[in-house]
Design an enzyme around this catalytic site. Structure first.
Site, mmCIF file in Angstrom:
data_model
loop_
_atom_site.group_PDB
_atom_site.id
_atom_site.type_symbol
_atom_site.label_atom_id
_atom_site.label_comp_id
_atom_site.label_asym_id
_atom_site.label_seq_id
_atom_site.Cartn_x
_atom_site.Cartn_y
_atom_site.Cartn_z
ATOM 1 N N LYS A 1 33.564 37.962 47.483
ATOM 2 C CA LYS A 1 33.688 36.568 47.917
ATOM 3 C C LYS A 1 35.025 36.312 48.617
ATOM 4 C CE LYS A 1 33.200 34.796 43.743
ATOM 5 N NZ LYS A 1 33.070 35.988 42.879
ATOM 6 N N ARG B 1 32.034 26.978 39.081
ATOM 7 C CA ARG B 1 31.594 28.060 38.205
ATOM 8 C C ARG B 1 30.779 27.540 37.018
ATOM 9 N NH1 ARG B 1 35.906 31.909 39.640
ATOM 10 N NH2 ARG B 1 35.636 33.903 38.632
ATOM 11 N N ARG C 1 39.751 47.854 42.478
ATOM 12 C CA ARG C 1 40.725 46.795 42.753
ATOM 13 C C ARG C 1 41.865 46.842 41.721
ATOM 14 N NH1 ARG C 1 38.301 40.885 43.086
ATOM 15 N NH2 ARG C 1 38.122 41.161 40.847
ATOM 16 N N ARG D 1 45.391 43.714 38.947
ATOM 17 C CA ARG D 1 45.063 42.435 38.300
ATOM 18 C C ARG D 1 44.856 42.619 36.809
ATOM 19 N NH1 ARG D 1 40.654 38.693 41.271
ATOM 20 N NH2 ARG D 1 40.138 38.304 39.098
ATOM 21 N N ARG E 1 33.614 39.105 31.932
ATOM 22 C CA ARG E 1 33.508 38.224 33.102
ATOM 23 C C ARG E 1 32.088 38.230 33.654
ATOM 24 N NH1 ARG E 1 37.941 40.963 36.316
ATOM 25 N NH2 ARG E 1 37.463 39.598 38.051
HETATM 26 P P1 AMP Z 1 38.542 34.927 40.232
HETATM 27 O O1 AMP Z 1 39.745 35.379 40.976
HETATM 28 O O2 AMP Z 1 37.742 33.900 40.980
HETATM 29 O O3 AMP Z 1 37.686 36.062 39.753
HETATM 30 O O4 AMP Z 1 39.062 34.168 38.920
HETATM 31 C C1 AMP Z 1 39.850 34.842 37.949
HETATM 32 C C2 AMP Z 1 39.811 34.070 36.641
HETATM 33 O O5 AMP Z 1 40.360 32.748 36.849
HETATM 34 C C3 AMP Z 1 38.422 33.817 36.072
HETATM 35 O O6 AMP Z 1 37.968 34.907 35.300
HETATM 36 C C4 AMP Z 1 38.671 32.564 35.221
HETATM 37 O O7 AMP Z 1 39.338 32.877 34.022
HETATM 38 C C5 AMP Z 1 39.632 31.788 36.102
HETATM 39 N N1 AMP Z 1 38.926 30.898 37.054
HETATM 40 C C6 AMP Z 1 38.939 30.974 38.421
HETATM 41 N N2 AMP Z 1 38.185 30.014 38.970
HETATM 42 C C7 AMP Z 1 37.675 29.294 37.929
HETATM 43 C C8 AMP Z 1 36.790 28.185 37.834
HETATM 44 N N3 AMP Z 1 36.265 27.601 38.947
HETATM 45 N N4 AMP Z 1 36.477 27.726 36.607
HETATM 46 C C9 AMP Z 1 36.989 28.279 35.485
HETATM 47 N N5 AMP Z 1 37.800 29.348 35.491
HETATM 48 C C10 AMP Z 1 38.146 29.861 36.701
#
Ligand code: AMP
Length: 189
Positions: free
Chosen positions: A18, A92, A131, A137, A148
């Site tokens: 994404k 989400r 990654r 990360r 996740r």
């Molecule tokens: P991402 O980089 O989008 O994979 O997000 C990394 C982490 O940030 C996720 O596993 C959540 O813990 C948190 N996170 C990111 N976006 C959201 C969201 N829209 N709602 C809740 N938690 C989020």
């Protein structure tokens, strides 16, 4: 150049690509990419109050509460003279999707498309482990990756039906090289 409101949403599991696709699409369409994950990681790095709340939740692979996420989104949208955005990793949960609809209705902006990047689970895990080597990360380790993916299926996957019912869902095959996938996205839009 047209500057009417435009909103695109990237749906799809963690590791689907994404972020990568959103960067290119934002540049080509003149949209602002809003990645809640990037914004949260920045707060964690700066050790802000939000970062201290969100950091441990992110490390477990759980979702940060809706009210904290929606505060971020309100602030981002308020900074735009006209809503032209790509959301990456938001919404989400159904609560977030409904709140986004309400916010956009106030601002007179539609959701033009919700792009679902479809990638088989073993490939998602492979990409996230790769990654981990490249970006380091904290949440790209095998245990957190599994969590996740579970959280995605339980809480985020229902949004596929939510946007499908509104007639804006586009399913994109997320396997292949990034250039190929980008062509599929442009074809779908
Ligand atoms: P991402 O980089 O989008 O994979 O997000 C990394 C982490 O940030 C996720 O596993 C959540 O813990 C948190 N996170 C990111 N976006 C959201 C969201 N829209 N709602 C809740 N938690 C989020």
């Amino acid at each position: 150049m047209s500057a009417s409101p435009m909103v695109l949403i990237f749906l799809g599991p963690p590791g689907a690509g994404k972020g990568t696709q959103a960067v290119r699409l934002a540049a080509d369409l003149g949209l602002v990419k809003i990645s809640t994950g990037d914004i949260l990681r920045d707060h964690v790095a700066r050790d802000t109050e939000l970062g201290r709340k969100a950091g441990p939740i992110m490390e477990r692979g759980e979702l940060v509460p809706d009210d904290l996420i929606l505060a971020i989104i309100r602030e981002e949208l308020a900074a735009m003279p006209e809503v032209r955005a790509i959301f990456d990793g938001f919404p989400r949960t159904s609560g977030q999707a409904e709140a986004l609809d309400a916010l956009l209705a106030e601002l007179g902006a539609p959701v033009n498309a919700a792009l679902l990047l479809e990638v088989p689970e073993d490939e998602l895990v492979r990409r996230m482990l790769k990654r981990a080597e490249l970006e380091g990360r904290a949440d790209d380790n095998e245990t957190t990756i599994r969590r996740r993916l579970e959280v995605y299926h339980q809480q985020t996957r229902p949004l596929v039906d939510y946007y499908d019912a509104r007639g804006v869902l586009k399913r994109i095959d997320g396997l292949g090289d990034p250039g190929q996938i980008y062509c599929r996205i442009r074809g779908a839009l």
